[in-house]
Design an enzyme around this catalytic site. Structure first.
Site, short mmCIF file in Angstrom:
data_model
loop_
_atom_site.label_atom_id
_atom_site.label_comp_id
_atom_site.label_asym_id
_atom_site.label_seq_id
_atom_site.Cartn_x
_atom_site.Cartn_y
_atom_site.Cartn_z
N GLU A 25 0.83 -1.22 0.00
CA GLU A 25 0.00 0.00 0.00
C GLU A 25 0.86 1.26 0.00
O GLU A 25 2.08 1.21 0.17
CB GLU A 25 -0.95 0.01 1.21
CG GLU A 25 -0.23 0.05 2.53
CD GLU A 25 -1.00 0.75 3.65
OE1 GLU A 25 -1.51 1.86 3.42
OE2 GLU A 25 -1.05 0.18 4.74
N LYS A 87 -5.40 10.86 0.96
CA LYS A 87 -5.53 9.49 1.46
C LYS A 87 -6.82 8.92 0.88
O LYS A 87 -7.90 9.47 1.11
CB LYS A 87 -5.57 9.52 2.99
CG LYS A 87 -5.93 8.21 3.66
CD LYS A 87 -6.04 8.41 5.18
CE LYS A 87 -6.74 7.22 5.83
NZ LYS A 87 -7.02 7.46 7.26
N VAL A 107 -5.46 0.43 3.07
CA VAL A 107 -5.61 -1.03 2.96
C VAL A 107 -6.84 -1.35 2.10
O VAL A 107 -6.77 -2.17 1.17
CB VAL A 107 -5.72 -1.68 4.36
CG1 VAL A 107 -6.17 -3.13 4.26
CG2 VAL A 107 -4.38 -1.57 5.09
N ASP A 139 -16.84 5.45 14.43
CA ASP A 139 -15.63 5.38 13.60
C ASP A 139 -15.16 3.93 13.46
O ASP A 139 -14.53 3.37 14.36
CB ASP A 139 -14.54 6.26 14.21
CG ASP A 139 -13.36 6.45 13.27
OD1 ASP A 139 -13.28 5.73 12.26
OD2 ASP A 139 -12.52 7.33 13.54
N SER A 141 -13.19 1.62 10.52
CA SER A 141 -12.46 1.74 9.26
C SER A 141 -13.12 0.96 8.13
O SER A 141 -13.59 -0.17 8.33
CB SER A 141 -11.03 1.23 9.44
OG SER A 141 -10.36 1.24 8.19
N ALA A 142 -13.11 1.57 6.95
CA ALA A 142 -13.60 0.87 5.75
C ALA A 142 -12.74 -0.35 5.42
O ALA A 142 -13.16 -1.21 4.64
CB ALA A 142 -13.62 1.84 4.57
N ASP A 143 -11.55 -0.45 6.03
CA ASP A 143 -10.72 -1.65 5.81
C ASP A 143 -11.46 -2.92 6.21
O ASP A 143 -11.29 -3.98 5.58
CB ASP A 143 -9.43 -1.58 6.66
CG ASP A 143 -8.46 -0.50 6.20
OD1 ASP A 143 -8.69 0.12 5.14
OD2 ASP A 143 -7.47 -0.27 6.93
N LYS A 160 -3.16 -1.66 15.63
CA LYS A 160 -2.64 -0.84 16.73
C LYS A 160 -3.67 -0.75 17.83
O LYS A 160 -4.87 -0.70 17.57
CB LYS A 160 -2.36 0.58 16.22
CG LYS A 160 -1.12 0.68 15.41
CD LYS A 160 -0.60 2.11 15.47
CE LYS A 160 0.74 2.20 14.79
NZ LYS A 160 0.63 2.16 13.32
#
Ligand code: PSU
Ligand code: MN
Length: 321
Positions: A25, A87, A107, A139, A141-143, A160
């Protein structure tokens, strides 16, 4: 060639011969590490993949096209641009392509590009996940959604602890994403080798990971697989020091009203400063380790594919693995 997709000649050649390829990435280059560490890391990851017998394919959006496989100048352009580069996650890709904007792929967006090009293995540092306080901030992540829907194996060092790791694992379970611990039965926490949380499946080898990918996709079960590899022992951080820095960074983010796609880059940068760069050392080491593991998985998966006679391809616009 696809209207919006350019695959570098070396990558296209490897794919046409069913040779192993590892996607990488670019958000980690622009938003994950400061210059010049980002450029050094981007270059050395490609070298690690090559040393492992696979072809590296770093992904970004440049000049209005999704580029799979970058050259040295492209890497430099991204590394120098840093966080001024956009981003791009899934939602941002169409806008960037239509408007001709450059961007670094997360990602999620890198998985989309890898799938379009026909690359089943992708190595990175850490994935996005469910953030702490997601019950009020929403919140997530779209990952995670991408892992649920896009057929790519993502190799990472866990996530993390800026994230809510139990909720992240619950989300992946709900969405049917296999989470494999390579050589570990605990989900790794990026800087630290273990979050203390159990992984659903422990694998002993890259060959075993490749067999699981093969089984999943041959069954027609779409979606990704998350392979989690702990940071090498000698580069791991003290978990308490990492947690203290994270708590500090989270409080600063809340006070500064950071939201949306800026949250993760803000936290990464603050943790790095608070730990005097010790987190960066761990980050550089674990991502190189993941690239090496990614190459071994890609080699094993390509060998399996060569042994298997595929039935005639169903009409599809997507490349078949
Ligand atoms: N986690 C890391 N390092 C990173 C990222 C996440 O430890 O560089 C980057 C990846 O590109 C990831 C993105 O896909 O941040 C997730 O951002 P968000 O939480 O806004 O979805
Ligand atoms: Mn987010």
């Amino acid at each position: 060639m696809h209207e919006y997709l350019s695959v570098a000649p070396a990558v296209a050649e490897a794919l046409s011969r069913r040779h192993p390829v590892v996607a990488l990435e670019s958000t980690v280059i622009t938003h994950g590490m400061p210059h010049p560490h980002n450029l050094d890391t981007a270059r050395s990851l490609e070298a690690v993949v090559r040393a492992g017998g696979a072809v590296p394919a770093t992904v970004a959006v440049l000049d209005g096209r999704i580029r799979v496989g970058l050259d040295g100048d492209d890497l430099e352009r991204l590394a120098l641009g840093g966080s001024a580069v956009r981003k791009l996650s899934r939602r941002d890709l169409p806008v960037a392509l239509a408007t001709g904007t450059d961007g670094a792929t997360t990602v999620a967006a890198t998985m989309i590009a890898a799938r379009l090009a026909g690359i089943p293995v992708f190595a990175t540092g850490g994935i996005g996940g469910v953030h702490r306080g997601a019950e009020t901030s929403f919140d997530i992540s779209a990952d995670l959604e991408e892992l649920a829907r896009t057929d790519v194996c993502v190799v990472c060092a866990g996530a993390k602890a800026i994230l809510d790791l139990p909720k992240t694992l619950e989300y992946l379970e709900t969405r049917g994403v296999p989470v494999l611990g390579l050589g570990t039965d605990r989900f790794p926490a990026f800087y630290a080798r273990s979050s203390g949380l159990p992984v659903p499946h422990r694998c002993e080898s890259e060959e075993e990971v490749a067999r699981i990918l093969h089984a999943k996709w041959r069954l027609g079960l779409g979606g990704g697989v998350l392979t989690a590899v702990p940071v090498p022992e000698e580069n791991a951080m003290d978990p308490d020091a990492a947690e203290a820095a994270i708590v500090h960074a989270l409080a600063e983010a809340a006070a500064a009203g950071i939201a949306g796609k800026d949250v993760t880059p803000f936290l990464l940068a603050r943790v790095r400063d608070i730990t005097d760069g010790r987190s960066l050392e761990a980050n550089v080491a674990l991502i190189a380790n993941n690239a090496a593991v990614g190459a071994r998985i890609a080699v094993a998966y390509a060998a399996l594919q060569r042994k298997t006679t595929l039935p005639p391809a169903a009409p599809t616009t997507r490349p078949r693995y």
